[in-house]
Enzyme design. Structure first.
Site, PDB file in Angstrom:
ATOM      1  N   HIS A   1       4.556 -12.250  -0.839  1.00  0.00           N
ATOM      2  CA  HIS A   1       4.373 -10.730  -0.558  1.00  0.00           C
ATOM      3  C   HIS A   1       5.248 -10.190   0.408  1.00  0.00           C
ATOM      4  O   HIS A   1       6.023  -9.034   0.084  1.00  0.00           O
ATOM      5  CB  HIS A   1       3.020 -10.292  -0.182  1.00  0.00           C
ATOM      6  CG  HIS A   1       2.592  -9.018  -0.247  1.00  0.00           C
ATOM      7  ND1 HIS A   1       2.465  -8.414  -1.452  1.00  0.00           N
ATOM      8  CD2 HIS A   1       2.154  -8.203   0.612  1.00  0.00           C
ATOM      9  CE1 HIS A   1       1.907  -6.989  -1.119  1.00  0.00           C
ATOM     10  NE2 HIS A   1       1.831  -7.175   0.229  1.00  0.00           N
TER      11      HIS A   1
ATOM     12  N   MET B   1       0.707  -1.156  -0.188  1.00  0.00           N
ATOM     13  CA  MET B   1      -0.027  -0.042  -0.157  1.00  0.00           C
ATOM     14  C   MET B   1       0.885   1.265  -0.098  1.00  0.00           C
ATOM     15  O   MET B   1       0.648   2.141  -0.613  1.00  0.00           O
ATOM     16  CB  MET B   1      -0.831  -0.240   1.173  1.00  0.00           C
ATOM     17  CG  MET B   1      -1.881   0.974   0.989  1.00  0.00           C
ATOM     18  SD  MET B   1      -2.821   1.348   2.693  1.00  0.00           S
ATOM     19  CE  MET B   1      -3.497   3.009   2.542  1.00  0.00           C
TER      20      MET B   1
END
Length: 274
Positions: free
Chosen positions: A253, A96
């Site tokens: 990730h 993000m």
């Protein structure tokens, strides 16, 4: 503990370690600056000043009701840069956090920034639309929001297993580490988790990327099940042709943990490059 106050009276926590050329680390959802500890220490030991802050709504920062759109989040980053009076900054955004980097670069014309690094980032656009066929269907993000509202601790348990690529056959991080990440995530409010989920899933950064005029490093794991590489970092060259893309084969990730030493080395090399 170091804090500064934004123009809408939100109090944000930050760490300011070391000396030398400045690197600002921007964490992912739903974590805090603590997730960057290994890289922060490595960068300081390599001769850099490292600043890492907790996004509004997370970690030790205030939890306001409003302000989770990317314009406000980029304004928070600008306020940090102004507060610390740094120049010639390298911005590093994870997941993000890549959105803050991109929006800051367009909204503030890259002021005081010399390079950027995007790690496992959500850029350029997460949502499935007619002109973004590799995006994720809105229904998937709606299901995530429902799971957060129903039982947030339970949702994070499964979320972080996928985040770090944990399975029956693979344990790249310990169960204790997963517990730590879940504890960090639960420091944030449900409101901030939901609002930021909406922001990173629906914000189109393609125009922001087109405004970037500094060297760019992109790092992403090929087995990222949280932000698939084929719908994110492999598209960056469409907007920044000269960006350097490094793919971590088989990595998930959460590269700051599963590939922490390699990630630190790649960041240090990028910082040293002329």
């Amino acid at each position: 503990m170091s804090y500064f106050t934004t123009k809408d009276n939100t109090r944000l926590y930050y760490k300011d370690w070391g000396s030398g050329s400045t690197v600002i680390l921007i964490h992912g959802w739903p974590l805090s600056s603590d997730s960057w500890e290994d890289q922060a220490i490595a960068l300081v030991n390599a001769g850099h000043r490292v600043i890492a802050y907790d996004r509004r709504g997370f970690g030790r920062s205030s939890q306001p009701w409003h302000g989770y759109d990317y314009n406000t989040l980029a304004d928070d980053l600008a306020a940090l840069i102004n507060h610390t009076a740094v120049n010639d900054v390298v911005l590093v955004g994870f997941s993000m956090g890549g959105g803050e980097v991109a929006r800051y670069m367009s909204r503030f014309e890259g002021k005081r920034v010399t390079k950027i690094a995007l790690i496992s980032s959500v850029l350029p656009f997460r949502l499935l639309t007619p002109d973004n066929p590799s995006g994720t269907d809105a229904a998937t993000f709606e299901q995530t929001a429902l799971a957060l509202k129903t039982d947030r601790p339970h949702f994070y348990t499964a979320f972080f297993q996928k985040f770090f690529g944990v399975s029956i056959l693979s344990n790249p991080v310990s169960s204790a580490y997963l517990d730590w990440m879940q504890g960090i995530a639960m420091q944030g409010s449900l409101r901030s988790a939901l609002q930021c989920l909406n922001s990173f899933s629906s914000t189109d950064f393609r125009a922001d990327l087109a405004a970037i005029q500094v060297p760019v490093l992109v790092i992403h794991g090929t087995e990222d099940a949280t932000v698939p590489i084929q719908s994110s970092s492999r598209l960056i060259h469409n907007f920044i042709p000269d960006a350097e893309l490094i793919e971590y084969d088989g990595a998930p990730h959460g590269l700051f943990a599963t590939e922490k030493d390699r990630l630190s080395r790649d960041l240090i090399r990028f910082l040293k490059a002329v």
